[in-house]
Each structure stands twice: as structure tokens, then as C-alpha cells.
Design a protein around this motif. Sequence first.
Motif, PDB file in Angstrom:
ATOM      1  N   LEU A  61       0.827  -1.217   0.000  1.00 35.42           N
ATOM      2  CA  LEU A  61       0.000   0.000   0.000  1.00 35.42           C
ATOM      3  C   LEU A  61       0.860   1.267   0.000  1.00 35.42           C
ATOM      4  O   LEU A  61       0.425   2.311  -0.505  1.00 35.42           O
ATOM      5  CB  LEU A  61      -0.931   0.004   1.208  1.00 35.42           C
ATOM      6  CG  LEU A  61      -1.947  -1.135   1.292  1.00 35.42           C
ATOM      7  CD1 LEU A  61      -2.819  -0.984   2.524  1.00 35.42           C
ATOM      8  CD2 LEU A  61      -2.808  -1.208   0.033  1.00 35.42           C
ATOM      9  N   GLU A  62       2.062   1.178   0.569  1.00 31.72           N
ATOM     10  CA  GLU A  62       2.913   2.360   0.683  1.00 31.72           C
ATOM     11  C   GLU A  62       4.010   2.414  -0.381  1.00 31.72           C
ATOM     12  O   GLU A  62       4.843   3.320  -0.366  1.00 31.72           O
ATOM     13  CB  GLU A  62       3.543   2.416   2.079  1.00 31.72           C
ATOM     14  CG  GLU A  62       2.509   2.596   3.191  1.00 31.72           C
ATOM     15  CD  GLU A  62       3.132   2.709   4.575  1.00 31.72           C
ATOM     16  OE1 GLU A  62       4.365   2.511   4.690  1.00 31.72           O
ATOM     17  OE2 GLU A  62       2.394   2.990   5.533  1.00 31.72           O
ATOM     18  N   ALA A  63       3.981   1.471  -1.312  1.00 29.95           N
ATOM     19  CA  ALA A  63       5.003   1.447  -2.365  1.00 29.95           C
ATOM     20  C   ALA A  63       4.882   2.687  -3.252  1.00 29.95           C
ATOM     21  O   ALA A  63       3.784   3.196  -3.484  1.00 29.95           O
ATOM     22  CB  ALA A  63       4.851   0.186  -3.203  1.00 29.95           C
ATOM     23  N   ASP A  64       6.025   3.169  -3.751  1.00 29.79           N
ATOM     24  CA  ASP A  64       5.962   4.304  -4.664  1.00 29.79           C
ATOM     25  C   ASP A  64       5.428   3.838  -6.020  1.00 29.79           C
ATOM     26  O   ASP A  64       5.296   2.642  -6.290  1.00 29.79           O
ATOM     27  CB  ASP A  64       7.325   4.983  -4.801  1.00 29.79           C
ATOM     28  CG  ASP A  64       8.412   4.074  -5.365  1.00 29.79           C
ATOM     29  OD1 ASP A  64       8.093   3.162  -6.152  1.00 29.79           O
ATOM     30  OD2 ASP A  64       9.586   4.269  -5.016  1.00 29.79           O
ATOM     31  N   LYS A  65       5.111   4.787  -6.861  1.00 28.31           N
ATOM     32  CA  LYS A  65       4.453   4.489  -8.126  1.00 28.31           C
ATOM     33  C   LYS A  65       5.291   3.552  -9.000  1.00 28.31           C
ATOM     34  O   LYS A  65       4.760   2.613  -9.601  1.00 28.31           O
ATOM     35  CB  LYS A  65       4.157   5.783  -8.886  1.00 28.31           C
ATOM     36  CG  LYS A  65       3.406   5.602 -10.201  1.00 28.31           C
ATOM     37  CD  LYS A  65       3.070   6.944 -10.812  1.00 28.31           C
ATOM     38  CE  LYS A  65       2.303   6.780 -12.115  1.00 28.31           C
ATOM     39  NZ  LYS A  65       3.122   6.147 -13.170  1.00 28.31           N
ATOM     40  N   PHE A  68       5.277  -0.026  -7.540  1.00 27.99           N
ATOM     41  CA  PHE A  68       3.927  -0.589  -7.618  1.00 27.99           C
ATOM     42  C   PHE A  68       3.592  -1.009  -9.039  1.00 27.99           C
ATOM     43  O   PHE A  68       3.130  -2.124  -9.288  1.00 27.99           O
ATOM     44  CB  PHE A  68       2.923   0.449  -7.113  1.00 27.99           C
ATOM     45  CG  PHE A  68       1.496  -0.040  -7.035  1.00 27.99           C
ATOM     46  CD1 PHE A  68       1.008  -0.601  -5.868  1.00 27.99           C
ATOM     47  CD2 PHE A  68       0.649   0.076  -8.126  1.00 27.99           C
ATOM     48  CE1 PHE A  68      -0.308  -1.045  -5.796  1.00 27.99           C
ATOM     49  CE2 PHE A  68      -0.668  -0.366  -8.069  1.00 27.99           C
ATOM     50  CZ  PHE A  68      -1.141  -0.927  -6.901  1.00 27.99           C
ATOM     51  N   CYS A  69       3.837  -0.121  -9.991  1.00 23.92           N
ATOM     52  CA  CYS A  69       3.427  -0.364 -11.375  1.00 23.92           C
ATOM     53  C   CYS A  69       4.261  -1.432 -12.069  1.00 23.92           C
ATOM     54  O   CYS A  69       3.839  -2.002 -13.080  1.00 23.92           O
ATOM     55  CB  CYS A  69       3.469   0.938 -12.162  1.00 23.92           C
ATOM     56  SG  CYS A  69       2.233   2.155 -11.631  1.00 23.92           S
ATOM     57  N   GLN A  70       5.458  -1.724 -11.541  1.00 24.72           N
ATOM     58  CA  GLN A  70       6.306  -2.747 -12.145  1.00 24.72           C
ATOM     59  C   GLN A  70       5.848  -4.158 -11.788  1.00 24.72           C
ATOM     60  O   GLN A  70       6.224  -5.117 -12.452  1.00 24.72           O
ATOM     61  CB  GLN A  70       7.753  -2.549 -11.698  1.00 24.72           C
ATOM     62  CG  GLN A  70       8.453  -1.382 -12.380  1.00 24.72           C
ATOM     63  CD  GLN A  70       9.879  -1.192 -11.896  1.00 24.72           C
ATOM     64  OE1 GLN A  70      10.271  -1.741 -10.857  1.00 24.72           O
ATOM     65  NE2 GLN A  70      10.660  -0.419 -12.638  1.00 24.72           N
ATOM     66  N   GLY A  73       0.359  -7.581 -12.881  1.00 23.98           N
ATOM     67  CA  GLY A  73      -1.057  -7.382 -12.612  1.00 23.98           C
ATOM     68  C   GLY A  73      -1.415  -5.986 -12.159  1.00 23.98           C
ATOM     69  O   GLY A  73      -2.598  -5.688 -11.950  1.00 23.98           O
ATOM     70  N   LEU A  74      -0.409  -5.132 -11.984  1.00 21.82           N
ATOM     71  CA  LEU A  74      -0.658  -3.763 -11.530  1.00 21.82           C
ATOM     72  C   LEU A  74      -0.288  -2.788 -12.643  1.00 21.82           C
ATOM     73  O   LEU A  74       0.169  -3.172 -13.705  1.00 21.82           O
ATOM     74  CB  LEU A  74       0.130  -3.465 -10.260  1.00 21.82           C
ATOM     75  CG  LEU A  74      -0.120  -4.413  -9.085  1.00 21.82           C
ATOM     76  CD1 LEU A  74       0.726  -4.014  -7.892  1.00 21.82           C
ATOM     77  CD2 LEU A  74      -1.601  -4.429  -8.710  1.00 21.82           C
ATOM     78  N   GLY A  75      -0.479  -1.524 -12.394  1.00 25.59           N
ATOM     79  CA  GLY A  75      -0.187  -0.505 -13.403  1.00 25.59           C
ATOM     80  C   GLY A  75      -0.717   0.841 -12.964  1.00 25.59           C
ATOM     81  O   GLY A  75      -1.153   1.011 -11.818  1.00 25.59           O
ATOM     82  N   ASP A  76      -0.689   1.810 -13.869  1.00 26.17           N
ATOM     83  CA  ASP A  76      -1.110   3.166 -13.532  1.00 26.17           C
ATOM     84  C   ASP A  76      -2.552   3.222 -13.025  1.00 26.17           C
ATOM     85  O   ASP A  76      -2.859   3.937 -12.070  1.00 26.17           O
ATOM     86  CB  ASP A  76      -0.971   4.083 -14.751  1.00 26.17           C
ATOM     87  CG  ASP A  76       0.485   4.391 -15.092  1.00 26.17           C
ATOM     88  OD1 ASP A  76       1.366   4.054 -14.271  1.00 26.17           O
ATOM     89  OD2 ASP A  76       0.737   4.957 -16.165  1.00 26.17           O
ATOM     90  N   LEU A  82      -5.843   2.836  -6.032  1.00 27.82           N
ATOM     91  CA  LEU A  82      -5.389   2.600  -4.668  1.00 27.82           C
ATOM     92  C   LEU A  82      -5.180   3.910  -3.918  1.00 27.82           C
ATOM     93  O   LEU A  82      -5.588   4.045  -2.762  1.00 27.82           O
ATOM     94  CB  LEU A  82      -4.097   1.785  -4.673  1.00 27.82           C
ATOM     95  CG  LEU A  82      -3.468   1.528  -3.308  1.00 27.82           C
ATOM     96  CD1 LEU A  82      -4.423   0.742  -2.416  1.00 27.82           C
ATOM     97  CD2 LEU A  82      -2.146   0.810  -3.435  1.00 27.82           C
ATOM     98  N   GLN A  83      -4.537   4.874  -4.567  1.00 31.66           N
ATOM     99  CA  GLN A  83      -4.311   6.165  -3.912  1.00 31.66           C
ATOM    100  C   GLN A  83      -5.633   6.841  -3.564  1.00 31.66           C
ATOM    101  O   GLN A  83      -5.757   7.483  -2.523  1.00 31.66           O
ATOM    102  CB  GLN A  83      -3.461   7.066  -4.812  1.00 31.66           C
ATOM    103  CG  GLN A  83      -2.042   6.571  -5.040  1.00 31.66           C
ATOM    104  CD  GLN A  83      -1.314   6.257  -3.748  1.00 31.66           C
ATOM    105  OE1 GLN A  83      -1.238   7.086  -2.844  1.00 31.66           O
ATOM    106  NE2 GLN A  83      -0.775   5.048  -3.656  1.00 31.66           N
TER     107      GLN A  83
END
Length: 225
Positions: A61-65, A68-70, A73-76, A82-83
Motif C-alpha cells: 500500500l505504501e510502495a511508490d508508483k 507498484f506499477c512494475q 497485474g498492476l499498473g497506472d 489505490l491512492q
Amino acid sequence: MAITHWPTTERPREKLIMHGPSALSDAELLAIFLRTGCVGKSAVDLARDLLNEFRGLRPLLEADKQAFCQARGLGDAKYTQLQAVLEIARRHLGETLKQGEAFTNAKDVKCFVTSRLRHHQREVFAVLFLDNQHRLISYEELFKGSINCAHVHPREIAKCALQNNAAAVILAHNHPSGIAEPSEADRLVTIDICQALKTLDIRVLDHMIVGDGRVSSLAEMGWMS
């Protein structure tokens, strides 16, 4: 096997509706947020992989963008969602304090200052300005310091208290080390602020120190008398 083929009682969404969110594991809650999995993995499988990769829910939850995006299954889009969810949670806590008596509900105050201060990598000193019924008027982060020090000016706090027409304040700051134990310096600066605000008939109700998973209250420790 896709989640839609699972027994109804084991599907995260249905389980939440039947038993409430507290009945779900971190992976199941995250799976609801993710909504879909990826090739060969259900949303729950993907959620478990992400929790392992980030070593827990909080680091995710506290990872930087970028980090997180790397992740798979995640991305912008997921990052912005989440933010938004995290900010909604912070604002909900703020509204709770505005509607209720803050000092008689110390648990909500601790949750609020934790949500605001725990993620900072440097020391941040904040003040909750309260009305005469101890409801939140404003939350302001007034001083920011180095990795372990924020220079606090009682006169500036007094000025802001007058601008907010505050009847009382709650002080709060984080310890980037993660240790919530108050230092002698914390106690001394609290005394200085109490003296500065006493001349204005403004009470200092508490000083909370936010660590990693714990909040210390000087009032609960008997240091505010």
C-alpha cells in the motif's frame, strides 16, 4: 480454477457480504481490489503473489508508483485507484473526528495521525486544532525535519491556533525509526508548547508519537499534567 467456479461461501465478494470485511484475509481483500487475475492465476492467487513480493500488505500500500506499477497485474490505473481509496480512508477518519468528540475517542485520533504520519521518511510535526467541544477544526503539518529531527516553534503553533480559533490542540509527530517511545526532547518541547498556549487559554490535550504499528500518548503516560 477461476473464482467464479469456487463454492459461493469461499468467494471473497460473497464472503464479505455474508460475514463482513474483517472475516477476509489480506489476500482476499486485495483480490477484491484487483478484481481480476492474470493468465493461469485467479485474483486471489495474484494477490498472494503480490503480498509475498512486497512482504506484506502495508509495504504494498505504501510502495511508490514505480515499484507498484512494475509488479505483475498492476499498473497506472490500479495505482490511481489505490491512492484514491487510501485518501478516502484518511478523509473518513478526518470527518469522524469532526463529527465526534476527538479527545474522548483516542482510538480514532491515533488511527488518524497514523494514517497521516506513518508513511513519512522524515520527522513531521503536526497539530490537530480543536473547537471547544474537542472536535477537529483543522489538521496541519507545521514542521518537517531531517531523518530524526524537526525543529518546532511554539510561537508558530500559537499563531496557527489563533487563526483557527482553536480552544484546544493535540500534538503529533512521527519517529522515522519506527520506535514510538517519547524522548526527553519530546517531553521538553511539549512543556514549551503548553506554556506558550496557556497564556492564550488554549489547552494541549495530548502529544502522540507515531511509530511503526504503535502510537504513544503522553496523556496516557501521565506526562501532560
